[in-house]
Design an enzyme around this catalytic site. Structure first.
Site: not given
Length: 285
Positions: A61, A112, A93, A158, A2-3, A268
């Site tokens: 997050k 998980r 779970h 950067k 989740p973001e 990703r």
């Protein structure tokens, strides 16, 4: 994982229903769920008993409950963690179960088992109190104190891909793979472009787009591709229907009609339009 929008949806639900309540019971069903609490399950359980929840917090997050003993209960959602209120039908779970003084059940469910609870002290960073494990995390674009110009200056220094920097939680927090792709699409920037090579104006536009797309997602309950990302009532968001880039490989770009592409990036996938977001040219040797 989740973001920011998905975590904020959970935080808002908790803020509404648990603030001001006292924890009257805690049971750890799986020790892995408290592995970040080094003192162990018994210590976490004992320290949470009869403690009042004074509020909720989030940075990027990271999610936490503030407690009346000046500590914080950090909730790591991991890949599939859920904070659910009320009775749950499927307990396979269930990792941690708590009861509040009004009888409300607060459950941490995690299929998980990458997430968990952690009790920690609060520290002050740049004038804001945050849990100690969150001290190194940068402010996110929805934080009222987010300094866009300061982040632009950091990005200008950067010399790696701009998408890599968007995902670096020490530069700007809360932006994950989905919303990075969406912000890059909205600003017509390819994620492989070098951050330092982008003008300040374009970097500012990108950060603004990230804030806008996450605000849009928040208004729709976040993005849920499966049943794992839910609010405190077990309901999924539906922003996945509004995505312009992520997951749209082989489909026409909603802006120009070109076929969307997918490429591997940092273990990703990146989704982009080859026409609106051309890859940077490789200099000839």
């Amino acid at each position: 994982m989740p973001e920011l929008p998905e975590v904020e949806v959970v935080r808002r639900g908790l803020a509404e229903h648990v603030t001001g309540k006292t924890i009257t019971g805690v049971r750890v069903h799986h020790p892995r769920a408290v592995r970040r609490h080094e003192a162990g399950p018994a210590d976490l359980t004992a320290r949470l008993l009869d403690v009042r929840i004074t509020g909720t917090g989030r940075r990027g997050k990271y999610l936490w409950l503030t407690l009346d003993d000046s500590a914080a209960l950090v909730v790591h959602l991991g890949m599939s963690g859920q904070m659910l209120l009320g009775p749950i039908r499927d307990t396979r779970h269930l990792r941690i179960a708590a009861v509040l003084d009004d009888g409300t059940a607060l459950s941490f469910v995690d299929q998980r088992t990458f997430g968990g609870w952690q009790l920690t002290e609060m520290v002050t960073v740049d004038g804001t109190d945050v849990p100690e494990p969150v001290a190194h995390i940068a402010r996110d674009p929805l934080d009222p104190l987010f300094d866009r110009d300061r982040v632009v200056t950091v990005l200008r220094g950067k010399h790696s891909e701009i998408k890599r920097q968007l995902l670096d939680q020490t530069v700007v927090s809360g932006i994950g793979n989905i919303y990075a792709d969406e912000a890059l699409w909205r600003t017509k920037i390819n994620g492989a472009r070098i951050a330092a090579a982008l003008p300040r104006r374009r970097l500012a536009e990108l950060l603004d787009a990230a804030a806008e797309v996450m605000t849009d997602a928040l208004g729709q309950g976040g993005t849920s591709f499966d049943s794992l990302y839910v609010n405190v009532n077990g309901e999924s968001g539906y922003f996945d229907r509004s995505l312009d880039a992520y997951g749209r490989e082989g489909e026409p770009c909603r802006r120009c009609g070109a076929i969307m592409r997918r490429e591997k990036f940092m273990n990703r996938s990146s989704f982009y339009c080859p026409r609106c977001q051309p890859r940077p040219r490789v200099p000839r040797v």
